[in-house]
Enzyme design. Sequence first.
Site, PDB file in Angstrom:
ATOM      1  N   TYR A  38       0.835  -1.210   0.000  1.00  0.00           N
ATOM      2  CA  TYR A  38       0.000   0.000   0.000  1.00  0.00           C
ATOM      3  C   TYR A  38       0.865   1.252   0.000  1.00  0.00           C
ATOM      4  CZ  TYR A  38      -3.219   3.587   1.731  1.00  0.00           C
ATOM      5  OH  TYR A  38      -3.951   4.749   1.884  1.00  0.00           O
ATOM      6  N   ALA A  39       1.877   1.278   0.856  1.00  0.00           N
ATOM      7  CA  ALA A  39       2.757   2.438   0.941  1.00  0.00           C
ATOM      8  C   ALA A  39       3.463   2.685  -0.381  1.00  0.00           C
ATOM      9  CB  ALA A  39       3.779   2.231   2.056  1.00  0.00           C
TER      10      ALA A  39
END
Length: 219
Positions: A127-128
């Site tokens: 996600y990051a």
Amino acid sequence: MGGSLVTRLIKDGHTVRALARSDASAAAEALGAAPVRGDIGDPTSLREAMTGCELAFHAAARTTRGGDRVRFWADDVQGTANVLRCAREAGVRRLVHVGTEAALMDGRPLVGVDETAPLRPGSRAHYAASKAAAERLVRDAGGLETVVLRPRFVWGAGDTTVLPELVAMVRGGRFAWIGGGRHRTDTTHVDNAVEGLVLAAERGRPGEGMAELRAQAPE
């Protein structure tokens, strides 16, 4: 956050279109927006939704914990690339992108960081990494004004993700906090997040390019 933003924009006198992937379009109608069926993976629907619009808000992202890096890249990075391209083609003047502080994660605590901190598209967290790469595309975009906001831990009325999960963990005796309860974090009430989005649309200064580093797709 999307529903709260629609409500605020309608209240401020704007005519609003809301991209809807499913029967949730009925909710957009109830709020006063015109639902447009489509998906960020479908450029045709994006172009149709944004044609004739002056402003666009991009808040869609893969936020689930499941999925491999390729899925996150397809939804967050390629989806954002589609939004940017279609916004230009539709004649949108300004796009406000909802980012996240997770885009700065590199395995160390984020303390006192600001917009000068480097993005981390190489993060091991899917996600990051995908949100960092997506933000870089937005900040490097040409042909339209772009502004990025990173609201942290958004909560409030209508939350269907964060608060329900926290409540369930507390009630089930499974909630724990890093540092024995003393580890600090920032939170953003949804009304404050919406206020920030509106101000970004009205007064935000378009971001500058970051040509020195480019997002690289995963293997």
